[in-house]
Design a protein around this motif. Structure first.
Motif, short mmCIF file in Angstrom:
data_model
loop_
_atom_site.label_atom_id
_atom_site.label_comp_id
_atom_site.label_asym_id
_atom_site.label_seq_id
_atom_site.Cartn_x
_atom_site.Cartn_y
_atom_site.Cartn_z
N LEU A 186 37.53 -16.16 -17.02
CA LEU A 186 38.03 -15.51 -16.04
C LEU A 186 39.44 -16.13 -15.75
N THR A 187 39.41 -17.47 -15.77
CA THR A 187 40.49 -18.54 -15.49
C THR A 187 40.62 -19.75 -16.25
N LYS A 188 41.65 -20.26 -16.53
CA LYS A 188 41.64 -21.60 -17.10
C LYS A 188 42.57 -22.36 -15.99
N LYS A 189 43.06 -22.00 -15.05
CA LYS A 189 43.78 -22.64 -13.91
C LYS A 189 42.66 -23.31 -13.02
N PRO A 190 42.99 -24.68 -12.90
CA PRO A 190 42.16 -25.37 -11.70
C PRO A 190 42.50 -25.25 -10.55
N ILE A 191 41.61 -25.34 -9.39
CA ILE A 191 42.06 -25.38 -8.01
C ILE A 191 42.58 -26.83 -7.66
N THR A 192 43.15 -27.08 -6.57
CA THR A 192 43.34 -28.26 -6.04
C THR A 192 42.15 -28.72 -5.43
N VAL A 193 42.24 -30.04 -5.53
CA VAL A 193 40.95 -31.11 -4.98
C VAL A 193 41.52 -31.95 -4.30
N TYR A 194 41.11 -32.43 -3.02
CA TYR A 194 41.93 -33.21 -2.12
C TYR A 194 40.95 -34.61 -2.27
N PRO A 195 41.48 -35.73 -2.16
CA PRO A 195 40.46 -36.98 -2.14
C PRO A 195 39.95 -37.06 -0.69
#
Length: 104
Positions: free
Chosen positions: A80-89
């Motif tokens: 459905l998507t190849k775009k990752p989401i942002t993960v914060y340290p």
């Protein structure tokens, strides 16, 4: 990026997630057997909120279409998507959860 206190560990149930407003961003804290993670609260497929999605191990499943995202690096699984989401340290100090989040 700045270090922000997001919540207390107890604010997020084991195996669950909860969204918090940080600098005008919706940050989703996810708590599982794999740890505590802070991610953007937006699916990169349908741009719907991830809050309320199933958390299992190091993954969250979008409640709308079930897209699975890795909580460690944001990568999606499936077609459905190849775009990752942002993960914060993220780190925990005492009972407080902190994350490195860009200032708005």
């Amino acid at each position: 990026m700045a270090r922000h206190r997001i919540a207390s560990v107890e604010d997020v149930p084991e195996g669950g997630n909860k969204a918090f407003d940080v600098c005008g961003r919706s940050v989703l804290l996810c708590r599982s057997s794999a740890g505590l993670f802070a991610i953007e609260n937006m699916c990169s497929h349908a741009y719907s909120l991830l809050e309320g999605g199933k958390v299992k191990g190091r993954y969250i499943f979008c409640p709308l279409h079930g897209v699975r995202f890795n909580l460690r690096d944001g990568t999606p699984s499936g077609n459905l998507t190849k775009k990752p989401i942002t993960v914060y340290p993220t780190d925990v100090a005492g009972d407080d959860v902190y994350a490195e989040i860009p200032d708005a």
